[in-house]
Write a protein that holds these residues in place. Structure first.
Motif, PDB file in Angstrom:
ATOM      1  N   SER A 174      -7.668 -24.250 -18.604  1.00 31.65           N
ATOM      2  CA  SER A 174      -8.760 -23.656 -19.360  1.00 31.65           C
ATOM      3  C   SER A 174      -8.192 -22.782 -20.476  1.00 31.65           C
ATOM      4  O   SER A 174      -7.333 -21.933 -20.237  1.00 31.65           O
ATOM      5  CB  SER A 174      -9.659 -22.820 -18.441  1.00 31.65           C
ATOM      6  OG  SER A 174     -10.782 -22.318 -19.145  1.00 31.65           O
ATOM      7  N   ILE A 175      -8.691 -23.000 -21.701  1.00 35.67           N
ATOM      8  CA  ILE A 175      -8.194 -22.290 -22.883  1.00 35.67           C
ATOM      9  C   ILE A 175      -9.270 -21.344 -23.412  1.00 35.67           C
ATOM     10  O   ILE A 175     -10.433 -21.725 -23.525  1.00 35.67           O
ATOM     11  CB  ILE A 175      -7.810 -23.278 -24.002  1.00 35.67           C
ATOM     12  CG1 ILE A 175      -6.813 -24.322 -23.498  1.00 35.67           C
ATOM     13  CG2 ILE A 175      -7.231 -22.532 -25.205  1.00 35.67           C
ATOM     14  CD1 ILE A 175      -6.479 -25.383 -24.528  1.00 35.67           C
ATOM     15  N   GLU A 176      -8.861 -20.119 -23.738  1.00 37.21           N
ATOM     16  CA  GLU A 176      -9.759 -19.140 -24.348  1.00 37.21           C
ATOM     17  C   GLU A 176      -9.085 -18.550 -25.580  1.00 37.21           C
ATOM     18  O   GLU A 176      -7.930 -18.147 -25.522  1.00 37.21           O
ATOM     19  CB  GLU A 176     -10.101 -18.027 -23.352  1.00 37.21           C
ATOM     20  CG  GLU A 176     -10.939 -16.899 -23.914  1.00 37.21           C
ATOM     21  CD  GLU A 176     -12.234 -17.376 -24.538  1.00 37.21           C
ATOM     22  OE1 GLU A 176     -12.445 -17.087 -25.733  1.00 37.21           O
ATOM     23  OE2 GLU A 176     -13.018 -18.046 -23.834  1.00 37.21           O
ATOM     24  N   ARG A 177      -9.829 -18.489 -26.705  1.00 39.29           N
ATOM     25  CA  ARG A 177      -9.272 -18.000 -27.965  1.00 39.29           C
ATOM     26  C   ARG A 177      -9.435 -16.496 -28.145  1.00 39.29           C
ATOM     27  O   ARG A 177      -8.791 -15.902 -29.018  1.00 39.29           O
ATOM     28  CB  ARG A 177      -9.923 -18.724 -29.154  1.00 39.29           C
ATOM     29  CG  ARG A 177     -11.408 -18.448 -29.312  1.00 39.29           C
ATOM     30  CD  ARG A 177     -11.993 -19.166 -30.527  1.00 39.29           C
ATOM     31  NE  ARG A 177     -11.468 -18.656 -31.773  1.00 39.29           N
ATOM     32  CZ  ARG A 177     -12.006 -17.640 -32.428  1.00 39.29           C
ATOM     33  NH1 ARG A 177     -13.084 -17.019 -31.957  1.00 39.29           N
ATOM     34  NH2 ARG A 177     -11.477 -17.236 -33.566  1.00 39.29           N
ATOM     35  N   ILE A 178     -10.307 -15.863 -27.363  1.00 40.24           N
ATOM     36  CA  ILE A 178     -10.547 -14.427 -27.472  1.00 40.24           C
ATOM     37  C   ILE A 178      -9.737 -13.712 -26.392  1.00 40.24           C
ATOM     38  O   ILE A 178      -9.978 -13.903 -25.197  1.00 40.24           O
ATOM     39  CB  ILE A 178     -12.047 -14.099 -27.329  1.00 40.24           C
ATOM     40  CG1 ILE A 178     -12.852 -14.833 -28.410  1.00 40.24           C
ATOM     41  CG2 ILE A 178     -12.287 -12.597 -27.419  1.00 40.24           C
ATOM     42  CD1 ILE A 178     -14.357 -14.695 -28.266  1.00 40.24           C
ATOM     43  N   LYS A 179      -8.786 -12.908 -26.815  1.00 40.28           N
ATOM     44  CA  LYS A 179      -7.862 -12.285 -25.872  1.00 40.28           C
ATOM     45  C   LYS A 179      -8.587 -11.459 -24.812  1.00 40.28           C
ATOM     46  O   LYS A 179      -8.238 -11.511 -23.621  1.00 40.28           O
ATOM     47  CB  LYS A 179      -6.877 -11.391 -26.646  1.00 40.28           C
ATOM     48  CG  LYS A 179      -5.766 -10.789 -25.792  1.00 40.28           C
ATOM     49  CD  LYS A 179      -4.799 -11.853 -25.318  1.00 40.28           C
ATOM     50  CE  LYS A 179      -3.572 -11.225 -24.682  1.00 40.28           C
ATOM     51  NZ  LYS A 179      -2.582 -12.218 -24.222  1.00 40.28           N
ATOM     52  N   ALA A 180      -9.604 -10.703 -25.218  1.00 41.04           N
ATOM     53  CA  ALA A 180     -10.327  -9.855 -24.267  1.00 41.04           C
ATOM     54  C   ALA A 180     -10.992 -10.686 -23.178  1.00 41.04           C
ATOM     55  O   ALA A 180     -11.013 -10.284 -21.998  1.00 41.04           O
ATOM     56  CB  ALA A 180     -11.375  -9.013 -24.998  1.00 41.04           C
ATOM     57  N   LEU A 181     -11.518 -11.860 -23.539  1.00 43.27           N
ATOM     58  CA  LEU A 181     -12.153 -12.714 -22.537  1.00 43.27           C
ATOM     59  C   LEU A 181     -11.116 -13.413 -21.661  1.00 43.27           C
ATOM     60  O   LEU A 181     -11.341 -13.613 -20.462  1.00 43.27           O
ATOM     61  CB  LEU A 181     -13.052 -13.750 -23.216  1.00 43.27           C
ATOM     62  CG  LEU A 181     -14.326 -13.211 -23.857  1.00 43.27           C
ATOM     63  CD1 LEU A 181     -15.162 -14.355 -24.418  1.00 43.27           C
ATOM     64  CD2 LEU A 181     -15.155 -12.400 -22.861  1.00 43.27           C
ATOM     65  N   HIS A 182     -10.006 -13.788 -22.259  1.00 38.72           N
ATOM     66  CA  HIS A 182      -8.910 -14.370 -21.466  1.00 38.72           C
ATOM     67  C   HIS A 182      -8.473 -13.399 -20.372  1.00 38.72           C
ATOM     68  O   HIS A 182      -8.310 -13.789 -19.208  1.00 38.72           O
ATOM     69  CB  HIS A 182      -7.736 -14.704 -22.385  1.00 38.72           C
ATOM     70  CG  HIS A 182      -6.495 -15.117 -21.666  1.00 38.72           C
ATOM     71  ND1 HIS A 182      -6.373 -16.318 -21.003  1.00 38.72           N
ATOM     72  CD2 HIS A 182      -5.297 -14.467 -21.491  1.00 38.72           C
ATOM     73  CE1 HIS A 182      -5.168 -16.405 -20.461  1.00 38.72           C
ATOM     74  NE2 HIS A 182      -4.503 -15.295 -20.749  1.00 38.72           N
ATOM     75  N   GLU A 183      -8.326 -12.131 -20.733  1.00 38.80           N
ATOM     76  CA  GLU A 183      -7.929 -11.122 -19.753  1.00 38.80           C
ATOM     77  C   GLU A 183      -9.043 -10.874 -18.735  1.00 38.80           C
ATOM     78  O   GLU A 183      -8.785 -10.653 -17.543  1.00 38.80           O
ATOM     79  CB  GLU A 183      -7.559  -9.819 -20.458  1.00 38.80           C
ATOM     80  CG  GLU A 183      -6.325  -9.925 -21.347  1.00 38.80           C
ATOM     81  CD  GLU A 183      -5.071 -10.290 -20.568  1.00 38.80           C
ATOM     82  OE1 GLU A 183      -5.026 -10.006 -19.347  1.00 38.80           O
ATOM     83  OE2 GLU A 183      -4.128 -10.852 -21.159  1.00 38.80           O
ATOM     84  N   LEU A 184     -10.307 -10.899 -19.188  1.00 40.33           N
ATOM     85  CA  LEU A 184     -11.436 -10.743 -18.269  1.00 40.33           C
ATOM     86  C   LEU A 184     -11.447 -11.857 -17.236  1.00 40.33           C
ATOM     87  O   LEU A 184     -11.630 -11.603 -16.033  1.00 40.33           O
ATOM     88  CB  LEU A 184     -12.749 -10.752 -19.063  1.00 40.33           C
ATOM     89  CG  LEU A 184     -14.045 -10.764 -18.231  1.00 40.33           C
ATOM     90  CD1 LEU A 184     -14.177  -9.485 -17.421  1.00 40.33           C
ATOM     91  CD2 LEU A 184     -15.257 -10.964 -19.130  1.00 40.33           C
TER      92      LEU A 184
END
Length: 280
Positions: A174-184
């Motif tokens: 799973s890939i996320e481009r927003i760092k804050a959401l990746h960490e969440l």
């Protein structure tokens, strides 16, 4: 449904290599699902930063919830999904096993099992349960009880859909481009200890060529068209499901039928946040 066949002329990119809980007489599978749900909930609270047990209990009581309420709410959600037309029992079972409220702020727990999208921060939302179920069911068409071998999700968000996909695939990326959401998502998923799920911070429009090909690709954001990189990374016989469009979006299912041939089917109207390139 409208059906069309589209041949993409661009060369391929380089690639590497019982759903309800019966309180009186639960089945062994129901007991296992119940324990799994409660353990995940307890782990989440234990890792929430509230060290004082009294404060932990107060947080639950403030939203009027206890373990029995959570179980009933999850069961009711799945029953509504079945009534609305979701027929894949494997999908329904996975959605009952993953507690949706654990991916939301405690102030939203009372709405966690309603069929609505809810905010998760960074101007993003967690999709409606019916949308998640519909997309994953389409991805799994013809699979029966067999898991997909390798799945790619574009747009991790809070991690809820990724956790469900991990119950339906041998390997999930799973890939996320927003760092804050990746960490969440990492914080939300860590207590669940899901061994076959790998989170990646990066540009989802590029896919993950080092892990391709994928039997299933699912996008949680809408672009004007599906990026060629993702079509290239779909295995022959694999399925990709994505919202496509700007103001008027359509949920599109694409199947790769040959090395340079894809078929697409429009499933339904939908509304998603826009698909964007790069990272933030």
């Amino acid at each position: 449904m409208n059906k069309k066949t589209k041949t993409f002329p661009l060369p391929l990119s380089s690639v590497v290599g019982r759903s309800s809980f019966d309180k009186t007489r639960p089945s062994p599978a129901d007991k296992k699902n119940y324990v799994s749900t409660q353990t995940a909930m307890q782990n989440k609270v234990a890792h929430s930063g509230l060290k004082d047990p009294v404060k932990k209990q107060t947080q639950l009581l403030q939203v009027g919830w206890n373990e029995s309420n959570i179980t009933r709410s999850a069961r009711s959600m799945v029953e509504r999904l079945a009534q609305s037309g979701i027929k894949d029992k494997v999908v329904l079972q996975a959605m009952q096993q993953i507690p949706r409220h654990l991916f939301l702020e405690s102030g939203l727990w009372g709405q966690a099992y309603a069929d609505i999208a809810l905010p998760i921060g960074s101007h993003q939302t967690i999709s409606k349960p019916s949308t998640v179920a519909k997309m994953i069911e389409a991805l799994r068409t013809g699979m029966g009880t067999q898991p997909l071998n390798r799945i790619l999700e574009i747009g991790t968000g809070c991690g809820y859909q990724a956790a469900i996909l991990a119950k339906l695939g041998e390997e999930v990326y799973s890939i996320e481009r927003i760092k804050a959401l990746h960490e969440l998502a990492r914080r939300n998923l860590r207590p669940m200890r899901i061994a076959n799920l790998r989170l990646q911070y990066g540009d989802g429009m590029k896919g993950l060529p080092q892990a391709a090909p994928f039997d299933g690709i699912i996008l949680a954001a809408a672009g004007l068209q599906v990026p060629d990189a993702l079509l290239d990374q779909l295995a022959i016989g694999g399925r990709l499901i994505a919202p496509v469009g700007d103001e008027k979006q359509k949920l599109q299912l694409i199947k790769r039928v040959a090395e340079r041939e894809w078929e697409s089917v429009i499933l339904d109207d939908c509304y998603f946040v826009p698909l964007q390139q790069g990272t933030v």
